[in-house]
Structures are given as structure tokens and as C-alpha cells.
Design a protein around this motif. Sequence first.
Motif, PDB file in Angstrom:
ATOM      1  N   ILE B 252       0.869  -1.175   0.000  1.00  0.00           N
ATOM      2  CA  ILE B 252       0.000   0.000   0.000  1.00  0.00           C
ATOM      3  C   ILE B 252       0.910   1.229   0.000  1.00  0.00           C
ATOM      4  O   ILE B 252       1.881   1.269   0.739  1.00  0.00           O
ATOM      5  CB  ILE B 252      -0.873  -0.004   1.270  1.00  0.00           C
ATOM      6  N   VAL B 253       0.595   2.197  -0.842  1.00  0.00           N
ATOM      7  CA  VAL B 253       1.381   3.432  -0.860  1.00  0.00           C
ATOM      8  C   VAL B 253       0.531   4.549  -0.263  1.00  0.00           C
ATOM      9  O   VAL B 253      -0.623   4.743  -0.660  1.00  0.00           O
ATOM     10  CB  VAL B 253       1.783   3.811  -2.299  1.00  0.00           C
ATOM     11  N   MET B 254       1.091   5.255   0.719  1.00  0.00           N
ATOM     12  CA  MET B 254       0.333   6.326   1.374  1.00  0.00           C
ATOM     13  C   MET B 254       0.988   7.679   1.181  1.00  0.00           C
ATOM     14  O   MET B 254       2.202   7.787   1.068  1.00  0.00           O
ATOM     15  CB  MET B 254       0.218   6.047   2.883  1.00  0.00           C
ATOM     16  N   LYS B 255       0.139   8.699   1.129  1.00  0.00           N
ATOM     17  CA  LYS B 255       0.635  10.073   1.082  1.00  0.00           C
ATOM     18  C   LYS B 255      -0.433  10.966   1.700  1.00  0.00           C
ATOM     19  O   LYS B 255      -1.622  10.805   1.434  1.00  0.00           O
ATOM     20  CB  LYS B 255       0.900  10.476  -0.361  1.00  0.00           C
ATOM     21  N   TYR B 256       0.014  11.897   2.515  1.00  0.00           N
ATOM     22  CA  TYR B 256      -0.910  12.802   3.212  1.00  0.00           C
ATOM     23  C   TYR B 256      -2.105  12.059   3.820  1.00  0.00           C
ATOM     24  O   TYR B 256      -3.248  12.478   3.680  1.00  0.00           O
ATOM     25  CB  TYR B 256      -1.380  13.919   2.274  1.00  0.00           C
ATOM     26  N   GLY B 257      -1.818  10.956   4.446  1.00  0.00           N
ATOM     27  CA  GLY B 257      -2.855  10.244   5.191  1.00  0.00           C
ATOM     28  C   GLY B 257      -3.809   9.415   4.348  1.00  0.00           C
ATOM     29  O   GLY B 257      -4.776   8.871   4.866  1.00  0.00           O
ATOM     30  N   ARG B 258      -3.572   9.342   3.052  1.00  0.00           N
ATOM     31  CA  ARG B 258      -4.477   8.568   2.191  1.00  0.00           C
ATOM     32  C   ARG B 258      -3.707   7.449   1.506  1.00  0.00           C
ATOM     33  O   ARG B 258      -2.514   7.564   1.252  1.00  0.00           O
ATOM     34  CB  ARG B 258      -5.092   9.431   1.082  1.00  0.00           C
ATOM     35  N   ILE B 259      -4.450   6.392   1.147  1.00  0.00           N
ATOM     36  CA  ILE B 259      -3.873   5.379   0.265  1.00  0.00           C
ATOM     37  C   ILE B 259      -3.950   5.931  -1.152  1.00  0.00           C
ATOM     38  O   ILE B 259      -5.037   6.229  -1.640  1.00  0.00           O
ATOM     39  CB  ILE B 259      -4.644   4.051   0.361  1.00  0.00           C
ATOM     40  N   VAL B 260      -2.789   6.112  -1.803  1.00  0.00           N
ATOM     41  CA  VAL B 260      -2.841   6.600  -3.181  1.00  0.00           C
ATOM     42  C   VAL B 260      -2.765   5.449  -4.174  1.00  0.00           C
ATOM     43  O   VAL B 260      -3.166   5.583  -5.323  1.00  0.00           O
ATOM     44  CB  VAL B 260      -1.741   7.641  -3.491  1.00  0.00           C
ATOM     45  N   GLU B 261      -2.247   4.320  -3.718  1.00  0.00           N
ATOM     46  CA  GLU B 261      -2.137   3.187  -4.619  1.00  0.00           C
ATOM     47  C   GLU B 261      -1.937   1.922  -3.802  1.00  0.00           C
ATOM     48  O   GLU B 261      -1.245   1.928  -2.791  1.00  0.00           O
ATOM     49  CB  GLU B 261      -0.953   3.394  -5.574  1.00  0.00           C
ATOM     50  N   ALA B 262      -2.541   0.823  -4.261  1.00  0.00           N
ATOM     51  CA  ALA B 262      -2.327  -0.469  -3.611  1.00  0.00           C
ATOM     52  C   ALA B 262      -2.216  -1.510  -4.697  1.00  0.00           C
ATOM     53  O   ALA B 262      -2.921  -1.436  -5.707  1.00  0.00           O
ATOM     54  CB  ALA B 262      -3.492  -0.796  -2.684  1.00  0.00           C
ATOM     55  N   GLY B 263      -1.331  -2.458  -4.525  1.00  0.00           N
ATOM     56  CA  GLY B 263      -1.197  -3.471  -5.562  1.00  0.00           C
ATOM     57  C   GLY B 263      -0.153  -4.509  -5.215  1.00  0.00           C
ATOM     58  O   GLY B 263       0.399  -4.500  -4.107  1.00  0.00           O
ATOM     59  N   LEU B 264       0.124  -5.400  -6.163  1.00  0.00           N
ATOM     60  CA  LEU B 264       1.198  -6.363  -5.992  1.00  0.00           C
ATOM     61  C   LEU B 264       2.510  -5.592  -5.928  1.00  0.00           C
ATOM     62  O   LEU B 264       2.693  -4.615  -6.654  1.00  0.00           O
ATOM     63  CB  LEU B 264       1.234  -7.320  -7.185  1.00  0.00           C
ATOM     64  N   THR B 265       3.422  -6.027  -5.079  1.00  0.00           N
ATOM     65  CA  THR B 265       4.652  -5.269  -4.890  1.00  0.00           C
ATOM     66  C   THR B 265       5.433  -5.125  -6.192  1.00  0.00           C
ATOM     67  O   THR B 265       5.922  -4.042  -6.509  1.00  0.00           O
ATOM     68  CB  THR B 265       5.510  -5.937  -3.806  1.00  0.00           C
ATOM     69  N   ASP B 266       5.521  -6.198  -6.987  1.00  0.00           N
ATOM     70  CA  ASP B 266       6.275  -6.068  -8.238  1.00  0.00           C
ATOM     71  C   ASP B 266       5.568  -5.122  -9.205  1.00  0.00           C
ATOM     72  O   ASP B 266       6.208  -4.412  -9.965  1.00  0.00           O
ATOM     73  CB  ASP B 266       6.560  -7.432  -8.880  1.00  0.00           C
ATOM     74  N   GLN B 267       4.237  -5.095  -9.140  1.00  0.00           N
ATOM     75  CA  GLN B 267       3.508  -4.163 -10.005  1.00  0.00           C
ATOM     76  C   GLN B 267       3.735  -2.711  -9.547  1.00  0.00           C
ATOM     77  O   GLN B 267       3.961  -1.820 -10.372  1.00  0.00           O
ATOM     78  CB  GLN B 267       2.005  -4.500 -10.002  1.00  0.00           C
ATOM     79  N   ILE B 268       3.704  -2.488  -8.251  1.00  0.00           N
ATOM     80  CA  ILE B 268       3.951  -1.140  -7.719  1.00  0.00           C
ATOM     81  C   ILE B 268       5.341  -0.665  -8.156  1.00  0.00           C
ATOM     82  O   ILE B 268       5.527   0.494  -8.513  1.00  0.00           O
ATOM     83  CB  ILE B 268       3.875  -1.156  -6.172  1.00  0.00           C
ATOM     84  N   LEU B 269       6.310  -1.568  -8.133  1.00  0.00           N
ATOM     85  CA  LEU B 269       7.681  -1.177  -8.444  1.00  0.00           C
ATOM     86  C   LEU B 269       7.933  -1.041  -9.948  1.00  0.00           C
ATOM     87  O   LEU B 269       8.712  -0.210 -10.382  1.00  0.00           O
ATOM     88  CB  LEU B 269       8.671  -2.187  -7.853  1.00  0.00           C
ATOM     89  N   GLU B 270       7.274  -1.886 -10.748  1.00  0.00           N
ATOM     90  CA  GLU B 270       7.551  -1.858 -12.185  1.00  0.00           C
ATOM     91  C   GLU B 270       6.534  -1.057 -12.990  1.00  0.00           C
ATOM     92  O   GLU B 270       6.838  -0.578 -14.075  1.00  0.00           O
ATOM     93  CB  GLU B 270       7.614  -3.290 -12.745  1.00  0.00           C
ATOM     94  N   ASP B 271       5.330  -0.954 -12.476  1.00  0.00           N
ATOM     95  CA  ASP B 271       4.299  -0.229 -13.215  1.00  0.00           C
ATOM     96  C   ASP B 271       3.496   0.646 -12.249  1.00  0.00           C
ATOM     97  O   ASP B 271       2.281   0.489 -12.107  1.00  0.00           O
ATOM     98  CB  ASP B 271       3.383  -1.252 -13.932  1.00  0.00           C
ATOM     99  N   PRO B 272       4.178   1.597 -11.586  1.00  0.00           N
ATOM    100  CA  PRO B 272       3.465   2.443 -10.624  1.00  0.00           C
ATOM    101  C   PRO B 272       2.477   3.354 -11.348  1.00  0.00           C
ATOM    102  O   PRO B 272       2.779   3.852 -12.433  1.00  0.00           O
ATOM    103  CB  PRO B 272       4.589   3.256  -9.963  1.00  0.00           C
ATOM    104  N   GLN B 273       1.317   3.540 -10.785  1.00  0.00           N
ATOM    105  CA  GLN B 273       0.257   4.293 -11.454  1.00  0.00           C
ATOM    106  C   GLN B 273       0.197   5.746 -10.987  1.00  0.00           C
ATOM    107  O   GLN B 273       0.079   6.653 -11.786  1.00  0.00           O
ATOM    108  CB  GLN B 273      -1.107   3.626 -11.176  1.00  0.00           C
ATOM    109  N   HIS B 274       0.258   5.943  -9.692  1.00  0.00           N
ATOM    110  CA  HIS B 274       0.075   7.285  -9.140  1.00  0.00           C
ATOM    111  C   HIS B 274       1.365   8.109  -9.300  1.00  0.00           C
ATOM    112  O   HIS B 274       2.457   7.565  -9.157  1.00  0.00           O
ATOM    113  CB  HIS B 274      -0.299   7.161  -7.659  1.00  0.00           C
ATOM    114  N   PRO B 275       1.231   9.399  -9.582  1.00  0.00           N
ATOM    115  CA  PRO B 275       2.437  10.235  -9.744  1.00  0.00           C
ATOM    116  C   PRO B 275       3.389  10.112  -8.548  1.00  0.00           C
ATOM    117  O   PRO B 275       4.607  10.041  -8.739  1.00  0.00           O
ATOM    118  CB  PRO B 275       1.872  11.653  -9.843  1.00  0.00           C
ATOM    119  N   TYR B 276       2.836  10.061  -7.344  1.00  0.00           N
ATOM    120  CA  TYR B 276       3.713   9.981  -6.184  1.00  0.00           C
ATOM    121  C   TYR B 276       4.491   8.658  -6.158  1.00  0.00           C
ATOM    122  O   TYR B 276       5.686   8.630  -5.872  1.00  0.00           O
ATOM    123  CB  TYR B 276       2.921  10.134  -4.877  1.00  0.00           C
TER     124      TYR B 276
END
Lengths: 232, 285
Positions: B252-276
Motif C-alpha cells: 500500500i502506498v500512502m501520502k498525506y494520510g491517504r492510500i494513493v495506490e495499492a497493488g502487488l509489490t512487483d507491479q507497484i515497483l515496475e508499473d506504478p500508477q500514481h504520480p507519487y
Amino acid sequence: MLKADNLSKVFNIHLIGDKVIKGCNGVSFIVDRGEFLGISGPSGAGKSTILKCIYRTYLPTGGDIRYDSVLYGQVNLATIADHMVISIRHKEIGYISQFLKVIPRVSAVDIVAEPLLLKNGVSPEEAKTKAGELLERLNIPRKLFDAYPATFSGGEQQRVNIARAIIWKPRLLLLDEPTASLDRDSTAIVVELLKELRNEGTSMVGIFHDNELMKSITDRAYRMNPETEYAE
Amino acid sequence: MAMVPILDVKGLTKIFGDGCHLCSQSTGPEYETNVCRHCGSIVACSDVSFKLYPGEILGIVGESGSGKSTVVKLLHFDWDATSGEVFIQSTSMDKSININGKNLFARSPYQKRQIRNLFMGIVYQNPHLGLRMDVSSGGNIAERLITANWRSIAMMRGRASELLEKTEIPVERMDEPPANFSGGMQQRVQIAKALSNNPLILFLDEVTTGLDVSVQARVLDLIRNLQSELNLSMIIVSHDLGVIRLLTKRTIVMKYGRIVEAGLTDQILEDPQHPYTQLLVSSQL
């Protein structure tokens, strides 16, 4: 068993002024049970993108990837929940990348044994024995079994990578240029192992840089064109 | 085969300050702040929902102040949540309290303590929060065992030495206080203490931050081995993507108290969606 239907992937790079990069577009194909489908096309056509979308390392932008799962029945790999993808990765779908992503401080034999343990049903000792046998077939010297693959040569690392991906006999195996960094002898062994795996019922989708090699082991090829993507 | 989550978190929100009806709407990544413009309250986390599945390690990443540690502290009942619900699904029969199907935030303080003592373990970034520095290491573990209803001194000593061995602390140093230990050893005593009651869920809050790399590697290897050996469910909070990559399958990726993105770890690392997330991944060394 696997059906890609109008699959597309677009990368939106927010950091570089919302740059849009096309991965693949309108990809459709079917893989029947026990079949080996090759994907061919020029570099940059999006071949790896397709495999990564199936494995969900990439989140598909559009289209469906229908997969006939043992665990969950008919699912769409493009949209099912993450934890289901994890279970499917542990029990059903394997992936061979071009290079081994080394897990630090784990010995070669343990790296290879791990997926067998995740699939469960074997004891750690049995898994290690099987891992050793497979590494031996791939001509990895016995004295390297308990060494860390980070110190291995590129070809040795890749053979460890292949062993890790095939030891647990996945139902569906995705191959992304598995033999690109291997010499002829090693490639021949890998091809033999893949054929054995297929005879035991594993379906495969693979990319090979060597066309002759691809023709010799796949049943059919899906040809990609960087502009339109069409199937032959 | 439907998998039942071991932990189900719904709409978790924590506001420091009086709070107003605009707090949640005027903060978050799109406003680049977690301070409410209208009442000045700090929205530490808002509407955080996720599930943790049995035997899974879930990562929470984000920069300082993103609310990732807040989430863990709320789930461990260190702080009271402003709103939200949490459910734990326990299949074990030997625990003396039934927690299934009830919002745990609605329980009494006494029951929350009991739930924490029986079902949870936590390892803090700062060992001073998790350990009494002047009490022997064995004593620290015994303290935790007493809260989990252990009573025999001999059995507690046995359990303590077993855990210290597991976490690679020389057993002969069991009677020494953690104050005498190095940072890495203190962290391992904390892990031993957190494991002592056989928790269902283990929370790890920046456990390797501030340790030098070789010690960090040993602690990470220990966590990885414990997970495969005990099949524990864990939540790992870290700002270090290397830790997340090594240990987790989902993130789960958080910023300013919100979840901005959640996903499989390899997907988060290789295909991150949110600008942050893209910034975070591209910032890796």
C-alpha cells in the motif's frame, strides 16, 4: 486455457509531463491446454509487455485476460484481486524473466526449492533434493549449490532462474527470452527440460530472440507488429 | 476457494485536533497537506481500508508524515481511531476471547488490551518504545508472557531462551538488560518479545531504519525466515522500497494520510500508477 481479448497497455509517465508510452494494443490470442504459443515481433513491439500483463506485473489498461484457474475457476487476470493473483502465482502460473532477480543471502539450492515449498505438499528436505537434481541437470557445479547466486556468472544465474521457474511444474509458464544469455549447450538442456515439462502438461507462452529455436519448440506463433498488432 | 482475510480494516481515520466536517475534504494528496484549512486539525490518516490475508506480509510505504505508522498504531490500539472499523478473523480455538465478526474499536479498553496481548505483536522503530531498557531481556519477554496469561517462571524462562535463540541472541545474555545491547540486538530482542505470545498478526514499524546495512540485512533475513517458518501474517511499515521489495508480496502506498495506490509489490515497483508512486520508485538509488 488462456484467452487474451483486445488487451492493451499504455504507460502514463506523470514525471515526464504525463508522457504516454504505448506498450501493446489490441492483442488477442488463445492458448489451449498443453499448447506452447510463441510471441514474435521486432524489439519494442510489446512482447514482454504482454507477458507482464498476464502475470500482472503490469496492470493492463484495457481488454481481458481470461484464464481457466484451478483455484478460482474462470477469472480475468486483468482485474481479479491482488491476493488471488498471489495464490495463482504460487500454485498455477510461473514466469521466467530474462535475468535472475537475485534474492540476497539465499543459497542457489534454496532459491530453487522455494517455489516447490510454496506450492506445498513436499518437505523442505525433499524440495532441496529435487532442487539439487535439477541444478545438476543444468550443469551447475555442486560446489555452487550453497553459494549465493549474486556471485555467479550471468549464464549460471539464468540457469538458477530457469530451475526456479520450472521445478514446481506450473500449469502455465510464461517465458521471456529465457535462453538469451545462455550458450548453445545450456540452451539445448533448457529446451529439453521445457519439452519434458510440456509433455507433463504445462501450457506455455514464450518469447525467444532466436527464431529457429522458437519454431522448434512452439506450436504456433503470434506475430506482433509495432503499429497495429495483428495475428497471423 | 475464497480466502478469508485475517485482518479487515475499514475506513480508518485519525484526526488530531477538534476536527470539523471539512477535515477529510480539505486534506489529502490533491491538496498536498494533511492540515485542515478550516479548523487546523491534523488528518493523520483518512478512510484507510485494506485487508490482510493469512500468512501474508503486507507493506505500507510512504514518506515521513504520510500516516503509515499511524495506521499501525491505531490497529495496535496505541491510539484511539477517530472513526473506522477493524475486524480480526481468528481460527484458533485456544484463545479465551471471541473476536470474530465484531468491530474491535468498539470494544472496552480492557478487551482491547486482551486482544492485543493475545493476538498481536509489534516491533517499533525505537526499541525504547517496545522494551524496558533496564529490565533483563528475559524479563522483557516474561512481562509479555504474563499479559498473555502465562504463570510458570520455569516455562517463561524456557520460552524466553527459545525465542532469543531463534532471534540469534546468545541465550547466556538473557539476564542482561537491553540497555547493554547494540541497536541490532535490541531490535532482535524486540522481535523475540513480539513473537512470544504466538501472535496472529505482527506489526513491524520501520524496524531496520537507523541500523547499519549489515545489521539491517541480518534483521531482514530473520524476519523472512520467521515468516516462512511460522507462516505469520505481518504488516511492515517502511519508507525503504528495498525492504518492501525483499519482504512483501502486496504493498500500500500512502501520502498525506491517504492510500494513493495499492497493488502487488512487483507491479507497484515496475508499473506504478500514481504520480507519487512513480516519483518514489524513480527516486530509488
